[in-house]
Design a protein around this motif. Structure first.
Motif, PDB file in Angstrom:
ATOM      1  N   GLU A  74       4.677  -2.490  -8.795  1.00 21.11           N
ATOM      2  CA  GLU A  74       3.517  -2.057  -8.013  1.00 21.11           C
ATOM      3  C   GLU A  74       3.693  -2.460  -6.544  1.00 21.11           C
ATOM      4  OE1 GLU A  74      -1.095  -3.157  -7.640  1.00 21.11           O
ATOM      5  OE2 GLU A  74      -0.410  -2.999  -9.707  1.00 21.11           O
ATOM      6  N   GLU A 100      12.993   3.801  -0.976  1.00 22.82           N
ATOM      7  CA  GLU A 100      12.408   4.877  -0.163  1.00 22.82           C
ATOM      8  C   GLU A 100      13.526   5.705   0.483  1.00 22.82           C
ATOM      9  OE1 GLU A 100       8.649   4.600   0.903  1.00 22.82           O
ATOM     10  OE2 GLU A 100       9.058   6.745   1.125  1.00 22.82           O
ATOM     11  N   GLU A 133       5.628  -0.085  -4.786  1.00 27.85           N
ATOM     12  CA  GLU A 133       5.116   1.280  -4.972  1.00 27.85           C
ATOM     13  C   GLU A 133       6.097   2.123  -5.783  1.00 27.85           C
ATOM     14  OE1 GLU A 133       2.083   2.434  -4.078  1.00 27.85           O
ATOM     15  OE2 GLU A 133       1.514   0.495  -3.264  1.00 27.85           O
ATOM     16  N   ARG A 138      11.934  -2.076  -1.641  1.00 30.19           N
ATOM     17  CA  ARG A 138      11.058  -0.921  -1.396  1.00 30.19           C
ATOM     18  C   ARG A 138      11.708   0.052  -0.406  1.00 30.19           C
ATOM     19  NH1 ARG A 138       4.713  -0.459   0.393  1.00 30.19           N
ATOM     20  NH2 ARG A 138       4.768   1.798   0.522  1.00 30.19           N
ATOM     21  N   GLN A 139      12.217  -0.504   0.695  1.00 36.50           N
ATOM     22  CA  GLN A 139      12.796   0.372   1.710  1.00 36.50           C
ATOM     23  C   GLN A 139      14.099   1.001   1.225  1.00 36.50           C
ATOM     24  OE1 GLN A 139      12.711  -2.153   5.247  1.00 36.50           O
ATOM     25  NE2 GLN A 139      10.621  -1.526   5.672  1.00 36.50           N
ATOM     26  N   THR A 199      10.404  -6.159   0.406  1.00 36.35           N
ATOM     27  CA  THR A 199      10.642  -5.276   1.549  1.00 36.35           C
ATOM     28  C   THR A 199      11.967  -4.543   1.377  1.00 36.35           C
ATOM     29  OG1 THR A 199       9.519  -6.927   2.893  1.00 36.35           O
ATOM     30  CG2 THR A 199      10.753  -5.251   4.074  1.00 36.35           C
ATOM     31  N   PRO A 213       2.507   0.441   5.151  1.00 38.13           N
ATOM     32  CA  PRO A 213       3.276   1.019   4.037  1.00 38.13           C
ATOM     33  C   PRO A 213       4.777   0.724   4.137  1.00 38.13           C
ATOM     34  CG  PRO A 213       1.748   2.638   4.916  1.00 38.13           C
ATOM     35  CD  PRO A 213       1.755   1.495   5.872  1.00 38.13           C
ATOM     36  N   LEU A 214       5.230   0.311   5.299  1.00 36.23           N
ATOM     37  CA  LEU A 214       6.649  -0.032   5.452  1.00 36.23           C
ATOM     38  C   LEU A 214       6.901  -1.495   5.124  1.00 36.23           C
ATOM     39  CD1 LEU A 214       7.191   1.537   8.995  1.00 36.23           C
ATOM     40  CD2 LEU A 214       8.015   2.490   6.850  1.00 36.23           C
ATOM     41  N   SER A 215       5.824  -2.243   4.977  1.00 37.51           N
ATOM     42  CA  SER A 215       5.964  -3.689   4.929  1.00 37.51           C
ATOM     43  C   SER A 215       5.314  -4.273   3.670  1.00 37.51           C
ATOM     44  CB  SER A 215       5.307  -4.240   6.206  1.00 37.51           C
ATOM     45  OG  SER A 215       5.440  -5.603   6.259  1.00 37.51           O
ATOM     46  N   ALA A 273      11.212 -11.489   6.300  1.00 39.21           N
ATOM     47  CA  ALA A 273      11.345 -10.286   7.130  1.00 39.21           C
ATOM     48  C   ALA A 273      10.427  -9.182   6.594  1.00 39.21           C
ATOM     49  CB  ALA A 273      12.785  -9.807   7.122  1.00 39.21           C
ATOM     50  N   THR A 274       9.735  -8.512   7.504  1.00 42.38           N
ATOM     51  CA  THR A 274       8.826  -7.452   7.071  1.00 42.38           C
ATOM     52  C   THR A 274       9.463  -6.071   7.228  1.00 42.38           C
ATOM     53  OG1 THR A 274       7.848  -7.524   9.255  1.00 42.38           O
ATOM     54  CG2 THR A 274       6.698  -8.723   7.519  1.00 42.38           C
ATOM     55  N   ASP A 275      10.669  -6.064   7.749  1.00 39.90           N
ATOM     56  CA  ASP A 275      11.365  -4.791   7.885  1.00 39.90           C
ATOM     57  C   ASP A 275      12.861  -5.021   7.675  1.00 39.90           C
ATOM     58  OD1 ASP A 275      11.686  -2.022   8.582  1.00 39.90           O
ATOM     59  OD2 ASP A 275      12.593  -2.738  10.432  1.00 39.90           O
ATOM     60  N   VAL A 295       0.864  -1.187   0.000  1.00 42.25           N
ATOM     61  CA  VAL A 295       0.000   0.000   0.000  1.00 42.25           C
ATOM     62  C   VAL A 295       0.903   1.242   0.000  1.00 42.25           C
ATOM     63  CG1 VAL A 295      -1.826  -1.210   1.258  1.00 42.25           C
ATOM     64  CG2 VAL A 295      -0.220   0.184   2.499  1.00 42.25           C
ATOM     65  N   PRO A 296       0.400   2.332  -0.543  1.00 38.80           N
ATOM     66  CA  PRO A 296       1.265   3.517  -0.633  1.00 38.80           C
ATOM     67  C   PRO A 296       1.547   4.151   0.739  1.00 38.80           C
ATOM     68  CG  PRO A 296      -0.918   3.964  -1.531  1.00 38.80           C
ATOM     69  CD  PRO A 296      -0.902   2.531  -1.185  1.00 38.80           C
ATOM     70  N   SER A 297       2.694   4.810   0.839  1.00 43.43           N
ATOM     71  CA  SER A 297       3.045   5.504   2.083  1.00 43.43           C
ATOM     72  C   SER A 297       2.192   6.755   2.215  1.00 43.43           C
ATOM     73  CB  SER A 297       4.508   5.939   2.053  1.00 43.43           C
ATOM     74  OG  SER A 297       5.325   4.856   1.781  1.00 43.43           O
TER      75      SER A 297
END
Lengths: 289, 438
Positions: B283, B262, B286, B258-259, B255, A205-207, B226-228, A118-120
């Motif tokens: 997607e 970001e 994101e 994406r991170q 994960t 949004p972080l996961s 891992a989710t983070d 999902v978007p941040s």
């Protein structure tokens, strides 16, 4: 590196704190061990995904809708599966884990096992002394503090809070004093599930969204509340940050063993329990009761 | 009353006749069990590839088995191997005992496939693995040929070759970064999920990096689910790595990417990220997964041989996405099993093994040939290299998954240059350029 460990630990801890506070609240007030707590967090994440990606709703609006919807689902689950067996704690445990598994399977059927996102709410990052922190992480940290303050204010400053605390102290006396204990439990359940949904909304949004995303947080949340002292909100808050920092320490100091971060956190919990079986704030909690 | 009893009896007899008659009908078809985590993309790939193969074969009337023409019947088996090893072994037991499949294709996680392999071997059923990469699956064939000869690797090539291709990608990207950004010595951080197939890859990478003229600055092993990964990313940034060598097959790949996107981590992501091989990756991250590079088997518009585009385009038309490597169940059935069955003229596993292990045949991703070990023993493992299977290097560029390797690649000094049709140049992420450009 110390700054990295601290910031990373605080962020991780905030996620656990958000989940553990809701879990602790319903246990402290109604003695309900709701193992489906993180499953509600998972359902909220899916609701936000569906609203943002399939319906094109703004993430903030999607969050609000998800929190309301999941709270409603939580209340229905409470009425159907928990309330009738509330007196039997073991049965509640089994019923809530069954509810969680059912929710997982339903999500698996609807959305399959694909990893979604999902978007941040806030994109980008902040650089603090060379440590990059995503705005969404800061938001999570702020939300954890805000929620704790909010829950504390509700419990201490409102009539509802008084009723919740009275019921937590002695259910029978609270009933005799004219409080509808069952209703208080239901309202508390609503707040608790709402908090789980809120945690989902802020954290997801972080996961990565997937039907099994509730399992790891459930274990960590249980560890947090046991470490802090069952039912103690303060304990949950402190416990969450201890385990969050422990996880960060593992990643930074034993990079090859980064996958062990959960196990190390759980070992700390066992260690504390060996020394202090009631948890860090268990005594204060017992005195309150 | 009597009349209703009579009707019930008739119905029961009819059901009995149908139940007895069904296996006889089913015996006319060749049963292929497609086993994989069906609720996940990997399993969907297994099933989609097999479905396409079965439909194509059945559309031409089936396969000649001796003098009989037999159609293909697929049996879908959900191994649920990401979550439960027991489910995986149960699904395999179900395949061979209840469904009595003639052949098996699929499997994904090495941990599960090793256990499933044993069950298939117990029942002497040919099992073409289409997902797991650990060499042990095939060294078992050499060590105990009599028992394990029914196992063949269908895709991908074993993890030692996977890592070899990754090193070529590393060297390629490292070379580009050196040239464009003027970095004298490339620093590399290894980030590999905690899984069996990753172990040999991490070990080899640690040894080999200095030979590539690169410096290893650290190894991180997050959980596969891992989710983070922000702590790992902070640590990687602190290490000063220019390239993060990723080895992911599970959700941690999303994960992490994406991170990293970001936080604009100033390092190129190169290696294996199975999630990044899928159309949904952009997607799922994101849009933060831009510039991630991974090894892959297929990409839109890229041609390894004359079979590639026909398969890729048909797959996209049918399923709306580029096939992932687990969809190579298609090749395993249509180019591996089907011609071998027709040549053998029987479904006898021993006769089919004897033919298949000596065949070399074209598939959409190259040429399949089976290796022998240094003692000349059959491994039933896939040959890698120019003229066989090479795979692709793909990168996410502005929301599109494009192929960037092989691009004027020479396997050795004497070897001819290889560039597949449809390859485009590699792009360095703007925030990496901003950080290092002098």
């Amino acid at each position: 590196m110390i700054l990295d460990i601290i910031t990373s630990g605080l962020i991780n801890g905030s996620v656990y704190a958000l989940l553990a506070i809701g879990f602790s609240l319903i246990f402290g007030a109604a003695r309900i061990v709701n193992l489906a707590h993180t499953a509600f967090y998972m359902v909220a994440s899916y609701c936000i995904y569906y609203a943002t990606h399939k319906l094109g709703v703004h993430p903030f609006l999607a969050m609000l809708v998800a929190i309301l919807l999941v709270t409603l689902i939580g209340l229905i689950c409470y009425k159907l599966f928990i309330d009738p067996i509330r007196e039997h704690e073991a049965a509640v445990l089994i019923a809530t884990i069954a509810v969680a598994m059912a929710m997982q399977e339903i999500m698996l059927l609807i959305f399959t096992g694909d990893f979604l996102s999902v978007p941040s709410l806030a994109k980008g990052y902040l650089n603090i002394l060379g440590v990059k922190i995503a705005y969404q992480q800061l938001l999570t940290f702020g939300a954890a503090l805000l929620i704790l303050a909010g829950v504390w204010a509700v419990l201490m400053k409102t009539r509802l809070g008084l009723a919740v605390r009275s019921t937590a102290q002695d259910r029978e006396v609270a009933n005799l004093m004219g409080m509808n204990e069952s209703r208080v439990a239901m309202v508390t359940m609503g707040i608790s599930v709402g908090l789980a949904a809120f945690a989902g909304a802020v954290v997801v949004p972080l996961s990565v969204v997937n039907p099994h995303m509730w399992m790891h947080p459930l274990i960590m949340m249980m560890a947090v509340v046991v470490l802090g002292g069952l039912g103690s909100l303060k304990g949950s808050f402190v416990g969450a940050y201890i385990l969050g920092l422990a996880e960060s320490l593992v990643v930074f100091l034993i990079p090859m063993g980064a996958f062990l971060k959960g196990s190390v956190a759980l070992s700390i919990m066992i260690l504390v329990l060996l020394i202090r079986p009631e948890g860090l704030f268990g005594v204060a909690f017992e005195e309150e009761r | 009353m009597k009349r209703s009893r009579f009707v019930v009896s008739i119905l029961l007899v009819a059901c009995l006749v149908m139940a007895i008659g069904m296996p006889a009908y089913a015996a006319k078809a060749i049963k292929i069990g497609v086993i994989g985590p069906m609720k996940f993309v990997q399993g969907k790939g297994h099933w989609n590839g097999a479905t396409m193969a079965a439909e194509e074969i059945n559309a031409r009337g089936g396969l000649w088995v001796g003098k009989k023409k037999m159609k293909i019947e697929l049996v879908k088996l959900d191994s649920n191997e990401f979550l439960s090893m027991t489910d995986a072994t149960n699904a395999m037991e179900l395949a061979v005992t209840r469904h009595k499949v003639d052949f098996l294709v699929g499997g994904f996680r090495t941990e599960a496939v090793l256990a499933m392999q044993d069950i298939a071997m117990d029942y002497k059923t040919i099992f073409i693995g289409c997902g797991a990469a650990h060499p042990e699956l095939c060294t078992r064939v050499a060590k105990d040929y009599k028992r394990y000869k029914y196992f063949f690797r269908g895709t991908p090539f074993n993890s030692m070759y996977l890592v070899k291709v990754c090193f070529i990608h590393l060297a390629t990207v490292g070379g580009i970064m050196k040239k464009v950004l003027g970095i004298p010595k490339i620093k590399v951080a290894i980030v590999g999920e905690k899984a069996v197939w990753v172990e040999p890859m991490v070990a080899v990478t640690k040894k080999y990096l200095p030979k590539l003229g690169m410096e290893l600055v650290g190894t991180w092993r997050p959980s596969a689910v891992a989710t983070d990964a922000t702590a790992e990313l902070s640590a990687v940034q602190r290490s000063g790595a220019h390239i993060v060598f990723t080895i992911f097959s599970s959700s941690v790949g999303i994960t992490f990417a994406r991170q990293a996107g970001e936080l604009k981590v100033p390092a190129a992501m190169v290696g294996i990220n199975v999630e990044a091989q899928k159309d949904g990756f952009y997607e799922a991250t994101e849009g933060m997964g831009n510039y991630v590079m991974t090894m892959n088997t297929y990409a839109r518009g890229v041609e390894a041989n004359e079979l590639t585009l026909r398969f890729v385009n048909s797959y996209i038309k049918r399923f709306g996405e580029v096939p992932t490597y687990t969809a190579d169940t298609y090749s395993a059935i249509i180019y591996g099993l089907a011609p071998t069955i027709e040549e053998a003229g029987t479904l006898n596993a021993d006769k089919i093994v004897a033919i298949l292990e000596n065949r070399e045949y074209a598939v959409p991703s190259g040429i399949v040939g089976y290796m022998k070990d240094d003692q000349g023993r059959h491994l039933h493992d896939l040959k890698w290299g120019p003229g066989y299977l090479t795979s692709l290097g793909v990168q996410w560029q502005d929301g599109k998954l494009v192929a960037v390797w092989p691009n004027r690649w020479k396997a050795s000094k004497e070897a001819p240059e290889i560039t597949y049709k449809g390859i485009v140049p590699y792009k360095i992420a703007p925030w990496v350029i901003e950080k290092y450009k002098k």
